[in-house]
Scaffold this motif. Structure first.
Motif, mmCIF file in Angstrom:
data_model
loop_
_atom_site.group_PDB
_atom_site.id
_atom_site.type_symbol
_atom_site.label_atom_id
_atom_site.label_comp_id
_atom_site.label_asym_id
_atom_site.label_seq_id
_atom_site.Cartn_x
_atom_site.Cartn_y
_atom_site.Cartn_z
ATOM 1 N N LYS A 71 34.082 47.820 38.827
ATOM 2 C CA LYS A 71 34.560 46.479 38.489
ATOM 3 C C LYS A 71 35.979 46.533 37.925
ATOM 4 C CE LYS A 71 30.197 44.125 37.941
ATOM 5 N NZ LYS A 71 29.336 43.289 37.115
ATOM 6 N N ASN A 72 36.270 47.572 37.162
ATOM 7 C CA ASN A 72 37.637 47.731 36.657
ATOM 8 C C ASN A 72 38.613 47.941 37.801
ATOM 9 O OD1 ASN A 72 36.854 47.407 34.006
ATOM 10 N ND2 ASN A 72 36.669 49.596 33.620
ATOM 11 N N GLN A 73 38.207 48.705 38.808
ATOM 12 C CA GLN A 73 39.064 48.901 39.982
ATOM 13 C C GLN A 73 39.294 47.579 40.711
ATOM 14 O OE1 GLN A 73 37.097 51.902 42.312
ATOM 15 N NE2 GLN A 73 38.057 53.593 41.200
ATOM 16 N N ASP A 75 39.154 44.583 39.341
ATOM 17 C CA ASP A 75 40.053 43.788 38.497
ATOM 18 C C ASP A 75 41.498 44.254 38.642
ATOM 19 O OD1 ASP A 75 37.970 42.229 37.593
ATOM 20 O OD2 ASP A 75 37.669 43.403 35.750
ATOM 21 N N THR A 76 41.688 45.574 38.707
ATOM 22 C CA THR A 76 43.034 46.111 38.920
ATOM 23 C C THR A 76 43.586 45.670 40.263
ATOM 24 O OG1 THR A 76 42.486 48.042 37.574
ATOM 25 C CG2 THR A 76 44.395 48.240 39.015
ATOM 26 N N LEU A 77 42.740 45.714 41.290
ATOM 27 C CA LEU A 77 43.158 45.253 42.614
ATOM 28 C C LEU A 77 43.482 43.769 42.587
ATOM 29 C CD1 LEU A 77 43.560 45.797 45.634
ATOM 30 C CD2 LEU A 77 41.125 45.318 45.951
ATOM 31 N N ARG A 78 42.690 42.984 41.878
ATOM 32 C CA ARG A 78 42.952 41.548 41.760
ATOM 33 C C ARG A 78 44.318 41.318 41.128
ATOM 34 N NH1 ARG A 78 38.395 39.902 39.299
ATOM 35 N NH2 ARG A 78 37.490 39.185 41.255
ATOM 36 N N ASP A 122 37.595 34.960 47.362
ATOM 37 C CA ASP A 122 36.270 35.164 47.961
ATOM 38 C C ASP A 122 36.068 36.620 48.346
ATOM 39 O OD1 ASP A 122 35.576 32.544 47.640
ATOM 40 O OD2 ASP A 122 36.000 31.960 49.717
ATOM 41 N N TYR A 123 37.126 37.228 48.902
ATOM 42 C CA TYR A 123 37.056 38.637 49.283
ATOM 43 C C TYR A 123 36.780 39.497 48.057
ATOM 44 C CZ TYR A 123 38.796 43.313 50.305
ATOM 45 O OH TYR A 123 38.918 44.660 50.415
ATOM 46 N N LEU A 124 37.490 39.260 46.977
ATOM 47 C CA LEU A 124 37.302 40.062 45.765
ATOM 48 C C LEU A 124 35.918 39.821 45.162
ATOM 49 C CD1 LEU A 124 40.839 39.618 44.213
ATOM 50 C CD2 LEU A 124 39.879 41.704 45.194
ATOM 51 N N ARG A 125 35.451 38.572 45.189
ATOM 52 C CA ARG A 125 34.126 38.261 44.661
ATOM 53 C C ARG A 125 33.044 38.955 45.486
ATOM 54 N NH1 ARG A 125 34.073 33.080 45.470
ATOM 55 N NH2 ARG A 125 35.551 32.703 43.802
ATOM 56 N N GLU A 128 33.027 42.628 44.709
ATOM 57 C CA GLU A 128 32.390 42.893 43.414
ATOM 58 C C GLU A 128 30.867 42.791 43.531
ATOM 59 O OE1 GLU A 128 32.601 41.252 38.822
ATOM 60 O OE2 GLU A 128 34.070 40.592 40.287
ATOM 61 N N GLN A 129 30.373 41.815 44.283
ATOM 62 C CA GLN A 129 28.929 41.672 44.478
ATOM 63 C C GLN A 129 28.357 42.855 45.253
ATOM 64 O OE1 GLN A 129 28.576 37.845 46.345
ATOM 65 N NE2 GLN A 129 28.699 36.731 44.403
ATOM 66 N N ILE A 130 29.094 43.349 46.213
ATOM 67 C CA ILE A 130 28.647 44.515 46.986
ATOM 68 C C ILE A 130 28.548 45.734 46.070
ATOM 69 C CG2 ILE A 130 29.346 46.159 48.768
ATOM 70 C CD1 ILE A 130 30.420 43.735 50.355
ATOM 71 N N VAL A 131 29.563 45.930 45.243
ATOM 72 C CA VAL A 131 29.543 47.076 44.318
ATOM 73 C C VAL A 131 28.362 46.964 43.362
ATOM 74 C CG1 VAL A 131 30.779 48.053 42.347
ATOM 75 C CG2 VAL A 131 32.002 47.588 44.460
#
Length: 152
Positions: A71-73, A75-78, A122-125, A128-131
């Motif tokens: 999740k930190n990764q 957030d960093t990507l976001r 949406d892509y980032l969400r 995150e859900q996949i992770v």
């Protein structure tokens, strides 16, 4: 003779009393052995339960750390996407049925395909859900393999 008869009766009564006391003592010793066996079994079960809880806690800690790192990764990507230091690669192509322009040609179509801000969120969400889902599934699989099947 009555004196000998009384001594014989007391001797028989003492022997019978001794036999009763011995049978009671033997019964109590058997009960103590059974109780000790049950205590040992309960202690063994308690130890197994403690080990299972410790193994579960270790798995939880490990999976939670992995999920937090992922999740930190994200957030960093976001943040990097917002600043513009990173981009999301979009593989897109124009459909062949696009009519050719008969008038002036423009360079608007020359830009690289890109996601809108909403689609990027949406892509980032989704990522995150996949992770999260993968971490939860892996944690459950590890729990079943190591704790549930390992306790037997």
């Amino acid at each position: 003779m009555t004196k000998y008869l009384l001594i014989a009766l007391f001797a028989v009564a003492a022997v019978l009393g001794g036999l009763v006391l011995k049978s009671n003592r033997d019964a109590l010793l058997r009960e103590v052995d059974q109780a000790n066996t049950q205590v040992a079994q309960l202690e063994r079960r308690a130890q197994q339960a403690t080990q299972a809880l410790q193994a579960r806690d270790e798995l939880d800690k490990q999976r939670f750390q992995e999920m937090s790192d992922a999740k930190n990764q994200i957030d960093t990507l976001r943040d990097q996407l917002a600043v513009g230091t990173k981009r999301v690669l979009v593989r897109a192509s124009c459909p062949a049925a696009v009519p050719a322009a008969t008038s002036t040609t423009s360079m608007d179509d020359g830009a690289e395909p890109a996601l809108t801000a909403h689609a990027r969120q949406d892509y980032l969400r989704l990522r995150e859900q996949i992770v999260t889902t993968e971490a939860q599934l892996a944690g459950l699989q590890d729990y079943i393999r190591q704790v549930v099947q390992g306790v037997k």
